[in-house]
Design a protein around this motif. Structure first.
Motif, PDB file in Angstrom:
ATOM      1  N   PRO A  88       0.826  -1.214   0.000  1.00 22.31           N
ATOM      2  CA  PRO A  88       0.000   0.000   0.000  1.00 22.31           C
ATOM      3  C   PRO A  88       0.858   1.260   0.000  1.00 22.31           C
ATOM      4  CG  PRO A  88      -0.882  -1.606   1.542  1.00 22.31           C
ATOM      5  CD  PRO A  88       0.441  -2.151   1.078  1.00 22.31           C
ATOM      6  N   ALA A  89       0.529   2.184  -0.867  1.00 26.16           N
ATOM      7  CA  ALA A  89       1.225   3.462  -0.998  1.00 26.16           C
ATOM      8  C   ALA A  89       0.342   4.375  -1.816  1.00 26.16           C
ATOM      9  CB  ALA A  89       2.581   3.275  -1.692  1.00 26.16           C
ATOM     10  N   ALA A 145       5.390  -2.806  11.572  1.00 27.11           N
ATOM     11  CA  ALA A 145       5.208  -1.627  10.721  1.00 27.11           C
ATOM     12  C   ALA A 145       4.132  -1.829   9.662  1.00 27.11           C
ATOM     13  CB  ALA A 145       6.535  -1.269  10.048  1.00 27.11           C
ATOM     14  N   LYS A 146       3.369  -2.897   9.756  1.00 27.72           N
ATOM     15  CA  LYS A 146       2.383  -3.213   8.723  1.00 27.72           C
ATOM     16  C   LYS A 146       1.385  -2.086   8.496  1.00 27.72           C
ATOM     17  CE  LYS A 146       2.586  -8.229   9.441  1.00 27.72           C
ATOM     18  NZ  LYS A 146       1.849  -9.428   9.940  1.00 27.72           N
ATOM     19  N   LYS A 202       9.539  -1.233  -6.795  1.00 28.94           N
ATOM     20  CA  LYS A 202       8.282  -0.862  -6.150  1.00 28.94           C
ATOM     21  C   LYS A 202       8.557   0.108  -4.998  1.00 28.94           C
ATOM     22  CE  LYS A 202       6.233  -3.785  -8.860  1.00 28.94           C
ATOM     23  NZ  LYS A 202       5.672  -5.058  -8.412  1.00 28.94           N
ATOM     24  N   THR A 203       7.508   0.717  -4.453  1.00 28.11           N
ATOM     25  CA  THR A 203       7.689   1.637  -3.341  1.00 28.11           C
ATOM     26  C   THR A 203       8.274   0.913  -2.124  1.00 28.11           C
ATOM     27  OG1 THR A 203       5.393   1.262  -2.677  1.00 28.11           O
ATOM     28  CG2 THR A 203       5.844   3.186  -4.053  1.00 28.11           C
ATOM     29  N   LEU A 204       8.959   1.667  -1.280  1.00 31.05           N
ATOM     30  CA  LEU A 204       9.593   1.098  -0.097  1.00 31.05           C
ATOM     31  C   LEU A 204       8.572   0.511   0.868  1.00 31.05           C
ATOM     32  CD1 LEU A 204      12.212   3.823   0.957  1.00 31.05           C
ATOM     33  CD2 LEU A 204      12.747   1.498   0.202  1.00 31.05           C
ATOM     34  N   PRO A 205       8.829  -0.676   1.402  1.00 30.15           N
ATOM     35  CA  PRO A 205       8.036  -1.163   2.523  1.00 30.15           C
ATOM     36  C   PRO A 205       8.350  -0.318   3.763  1.00 30.15           C
ATOM     37  CG  PRO A 205       9.174  -2.972   1.415  1.00 30.15           C
ATOM     38  CD  PRO A 205       9.777  -1.695   0.914  1.00 30.15           C
ATOM     39  N   PRO A 206       7.431  -0.204   4.711  1.00 28.81           N
ATOM     40  CA  PRO A 206       7.686   0.589   5.913  1.00 28.81           C
ATOM     41  C   PRO A 206       8.944   0.168   6.658  1.00 28.81           C
ATOM     42  CG  PRO A 206       5.365   0.054   5.771  1.00 28.81           C
ATOM     43  CD  PRO A 206       6.047  -0.729   4.685  1.00 28.81           C
ATOM     44  N   GLN A 207       9.193  -1.140   6.741  1.00 32.53           N
ATOM     45  CA  GLN A 207      10.361  -1.622   7.481  1.00 32.53           C
ATOM     46  C   GLN A 207      11.680  -1.232   6.834  1.00 32.53           C
ATOM     47  OE1 GLN A 207       7.980  -3.509   6.103  1.00 32.53           O
ATOM     48  NE2 GLN A 207       8.758  -5.434   5.252  1.00 32.53           N
TER      49      GLN A 207
END
Length: 345
Positions: A69-70, A118-119, A239-244
């Motif tokens: 999600p972003a 961080a989900k 792809k966009t960065l994951p929160p972690q």
């Protein structure tokens, strides 16, 4: 941008990559007019037993990599990236390792804590405050900050101070290009970066047993920040960065230990004096301001002469010699000419 030629000190991809992938990568470089360059940086103790089998070779379209999600505008922006001359023939670290083996103490101390905790991390809307010795200070919405920045992919080595390493394909833009937009004054000798402080979202920030003080702060000398290698990442594996991994925007400084590559940045301040950085304050005998990768200077509790390239196991440690400046000496050694690198670690 100058094309970076592969040096004899770089790890030879034919030693660690299958022959078919190696030849495919060579063909890609030949067709695109690029030459192999080596490089990568993250942060802090441990070994991985991860054994994910999905390995994406450099130059692929990263099939199967999830889009987390972003905001739609950021997904579309990251998708416009072009592959740059900053590449390496080395085998990429599997996406699962990159996103499941993290140091991000704001979300916990175990390597798997950031991905778990961080989900639901909210990264939209997001703003970055620019302040200090610049002509154009202010609060910039991330979308406005990225509007004129061209996205590119850079494949860098990442060397953790804990003596493990990865090879990661980041998507982002030149830090130097962004800094120029703010027009630093002659008093701007250092650049200070600050991570978001939000204990409601970041459980590690409210821990009574934290060994560091929040918000997390890191910094660079101005000439380090303006070096062509310094990079602001908003994506990984296309792809966009994951929160972690530091969503929505983080720093990547590949010749320094990973803790310098600060995540989830909300403030950038230009100063005349050296910033009080988090780890240099918390453990000055272990973590200096410069934090340049140096196999000749041991951490007080372990050697830095070698590293464990992830994925690795006890039976297959995947250990290799650590390169001075993480293999980026040709690009950055001049920044430290005449400095005692044993003292200024």
């Amino acid at each position: 941008m100058l094309i970076k030629m592969k040096r004899a000190s770089d790890v030879c991809s034919s030693e660690i990559t299958s022959e078919s992938i190696y030849q495919q990568r060579r063909e890609f470089l030949k067709k695109s007019g690029q030459y192999a360059f080596a490089g990568l940086g993250l942060a802090l103790t441990g070994c991985s037993d991860a054994s994910d089998k999905t390995v994406v070779s450099a130059g692929s379209d990263y099939q199967g990599i999830p889009q987390l999600p972003a905001p739609q505008w950021l997904k579309e922006k990251v998708a416009t990236y072009k592959r740059s001359d900053f590449v390496t023939d080395e085998k990429l670290t599997p996406y699962a390792n990159v996103t499941q083996y993290n140091n991000f103490y704001e979300f916990g101390y175990e390597k798997t804590d950031p991905a778990e905790h961080a989900k639901d991390f909210v990264t939209d809307p997001w703003s970055v405050v620019i302040e200090g010795a610049v002509e154009k200070p202010g609060t910039y919405h991330l979308e406005d900050l990225l509007r004129t920045e061209a996205m590119e992919e850079r494949i860098y080595r990442l060397r953790c101070v804990e003596a493990w390493s990865m090879v990661i394909p980041w998507v982002g833009f030149s830090l130097a290009d962004m800094i120029k937009r703010f027009q630093p004054t002659s008093k701007a000798k250092f650049v200070e970066f600050t991570t978001l402080y939000d204990p409601k979202q970041m459980p590690g920030q409210k821990s009574r047993f934290s060994s560091i003080q929040y918000p997390y702060i890191e910094g660079l000398r101005m000439d380090e920040a303006m070096n062509p290698l310094s990079f602001m990442a908003v994506g990984v594996y296309g792809k966009t960065l994951p929160p972690q991994n530091g969503a929505p925007v983080r720093l990547v400084v590949p010749w320094k230990y990973g803790f310098k590559s600060i995540k989830s940045i909300v403030k950038i301040r230009f100063t005349e004096t050296i910033p009080d950085t988090t780890w240099a304050l918390s453990a000055p005998g272990e973590y200096g301001f410069y934090a340049n990768v140096n196999p000749n200077v041991s951490h007080p509790r372990w050697s830095q002469a070698s590293e464990r390239r992830l994925p690795a196991t006890l039976l297959s440690p995947n250990r290799r010699d650590t390169l001075m400046f993480n293999g980026y000496g040709d690009e950055v050694a001049h920044l430290y000419k005449g400095m005692d690198l044993q003292r200024f670690y």
